[in-house]
Design an enzyme around this catalytic site. Structure first.
Site, PDB file in Angstrom:
ATOM      1  N   ILE A  60       0.806  -1.217   0.000  1.00  0.00           N
ATOM      2  CA  ILE A  60       0.000   0.000   0.000  1.00  0.00           C
ATOM      3  C   ILE A  60       0.843   1.272   0.000  1.00  0.00           C
ATOM      4  O   ILE A  60       0.357   2.348  -0.358  1.00  0.00           O
ATOM      5  CB  ILE A  60      -0.947   0.001   1.234  1.00  0.00           C
ATOM      6  CG1 ILE A  60      -2.020   1.099   1.116  1.00  0.00           C
ATOM      7  CG2 ILE A  60      -0.149   0.148   2.517  1.00  0.00           C
ATOM      8  CD1 ILE A  60      -2.956   0.935  -0.050  1.00  0.00           C
ATOM      9  N   TYR A  61       2.117   1.188   0.380  1.00  0.00           N
ATOM     10  CA  TYR A  61       2.935   2.395   0.496  1.00  0.00           C
ATOM     11  C   TYR A  61       3.087   3.062  -0.872  1.00  0.00           C
ATOM     12  O   TYR A  61       3.585   2.461  -1.827  1.00  0.00           O
ATOM     13  CB  TYR A  61       4.316   2.079   1.062  1.00  0.00           C
ATOM     14  CG  TYR A  61       4.332   1.579   2.494  1.00  0.00           C
ATOM     15  CD1 TYR A  61       3.226   1.726   3.335  1.00  0.00           C
ATOM     16  CD2 TYR A  61       5.454   0.957   3.013  1.00  0.00           C
ATOM     17  CE1 TYR A  61       3.243   1.263   4.631  1.00  0.00           C
ATOM     18  CE2 TYR A  61       5.481   0.490   4.318  1.00  0.00           C
ATOM     19  CZ  TYR A  61       4.372   0.641   5.120  1.00  0.00           C
ATOM     20  OH  TYR A  61       4.402   0.177   6.414  1.00  0.00           O
ATOM     21  N   SER A  62       2.651   4.318  -0.926  1.00  0.00           N
ATOM     22  CA  SER A  62       2.697   5.105  -2.166  1.00  0.00           C
ATOM     23  C   SER A  62       2.119   4.327  -3.335  1.00  0.00           C
ATOM     24  O   SER A  62       2.656   4.327  -4.446  1.00  0.00           O
ATOM     25  CB  SER A  62       4.133   5.549  -2.480  1.00  0.00           C
ATOM     26  OG  SER A  62       4.595   6.431  -1.484  1.00  0.00           O
ATOM     27  N   ALA A  63       0.986   3.650  -3.050  1.00  0.00           N
ATOM     28  CA  ALA A  63       0.230   2.926  -4.078  1.00  0.00           C
ATOM     29  C   ALA A  63       1.091   1.955  -4.867  1.00  0.00           C
ATOM     30  O   ALA A  63       0.978   1.832  -6.092  1.00  0.00           O
ATOM     31  CB  ALA A  63      -0.461   3.918  -5.026  1.00  0.00           C
ATOM     32  N   GLY A  64       1.981   1.250  -4.172  1.00  0.00           N
ATOM     33  CA  GLY A  64       2.813   0.235  -4.812  1.00  0.00           C
ATOM     34  C   GLY A  64       4.174   0.723  -5.255  1.00  0.00           C
ATOM     35  O   GLY A  64       5.067  -0.085  -5.509  1.00  0.00           O
TER      36      GLY A  64
END
Length: 323
Positions: A60-64
């Site tokens: 999920i971090y920075s949308a992948g």
């Protein structure tokens, strides 16, 4: 650098973990303060030089894009077998039925997507980012076991939940003959100690290691109370959880111990976290070079009993956060 086994498993990790939530493309996701490839390069190089070989990210971090940057760093600055690589699954990347949660569909879909972004065929530690109340624990644990058996994952970990939820998951694994969790990534710092009440006792009993997130309370414990303004604090809403006036005497206690020792406050706050015997590797998310050097230096800082008492005496009970 010191190294230790993660919980009672055979997996050896550096006692400081590189938190990769700091890395990502600012135009993807909500972390406007995240660092792209070029800005992150010196931090990855520094981690390798310091022996910080335990790297933690999440889908999920920075949308992948955090996973993508971590994967490129693995290929450019080191080799895959030198790094213990961890990522997570739970939060949503899309609205489809497999986009979030811990269903069989979601886990199988997201492990493949994470491996593609990381550019590797396995992760060392695959963690459930939260407890999923909408999926039977048996479904989750059997699927995680299947992912381990497939060779895509070496070990399993969990993160941020109530002790009873974690116990329920472990019990399901035992009943099914499935792979158990070896680690718990939970919030733990001088200003959030609620894990001491039930979770840490459970971890010690079960042989599960703790890899705390936010051990410096997002920097709140790394600077005097009146120095509150940082670029990240202006755009990161999670900073607010550490700004209550009840935390001021705790921060001031860290400052006094640090001044008496002649070391940065971050070293004192991290040394206190490392002092807990169930803690294996606090997660430090650097955005500046001194963040990692302070973290590594904390390994050599032994607090006296009087200093520990001074750091702990102002804590008051509060609700856990981050679940």
């Amino acid at each position: 650098m010191e190294y230790t086994r993660l919980g009672s498993s055979g997996l050896k990790v550096s006692r400081i973990a590189l938190g990769c939530m700091s890395f990502g493309l600012p135009d993807r996701g909500t972390n406007q303060w995240s660092l792209g490839d070029e800005a992150a390069e010196p931090l990855f190089r520094q981690a390798i030089e310091l022996g910080v070989t335990f790297w933690d990210t999440a889908n999920i971090y920075s949308a992948g894009s955090s996973e993508e940057i971590v994967g490129r760093a693995l290929r450019k600055y080191t080799d895959r077998d030198s790094i213990v690589l961890a990522t997570k699954v739970f939060f949503g990347l899309h609205d489809g039925p497999g986009g979030s949660g811990l269903s069989r569909k979601a886990i199988l879909e997201n492990i493949d997507a994470s491996l593609a972004r990381l550019g590797t065929d396995y992760v060392d530690l695959y963690q459930i980012h939260r407890f999923d109340p909408e999926t039977p624990v048996e479904e989750t644990m059997e699927t995680l076991h299947d992912v381990v058996r497939s060779g895509k994952v070496r070990y399993l970990g969990a993160s941020s939940m109530w002790a009873w939820q974690f116990a329920k998951l472990q019990h399901a694994a035992d009943l099914g003959g499935w792979t158990r969790f070896v680690s718990m990534q939970n919030q733990y710092s001088l200003v959030q100690r609620e894990e001491e009440r039930e979770m840490f006792g459970l971890l010690a009993d079960q042989g599960v290691g703790s890899i705390p997130w936010s051990p410096l309370a997002k920097g709140r414990l790394a600077r005097p109370w009146d120095e509150r303004s940082t670029q990240r604090a202006k755009v990161d809403p999670l900073h607010a959880r550490y700004e209550g006036d009840e935390n001021r005497p705790i921060v001031e206690a860290v400052r006094r111990v640090a001044e008496a020792r002649g070391v940065p406050m971050a070293q004192v706050a991290l040394a206190w976290v490392l002092h807990n015997p169930v803690v294996d590797a606090p997660i430090v998310g650097p955005t500046k070079p001194h963040h990692l050097t302070d973290a590594v230096a904390a390994l050599d800082l032994e607090l006296t009993d009087d200093e520990v008492t001074a750091l702990e005496e102002h804590y008051t009970p509060r609700l856990p956060s981050g679940y």
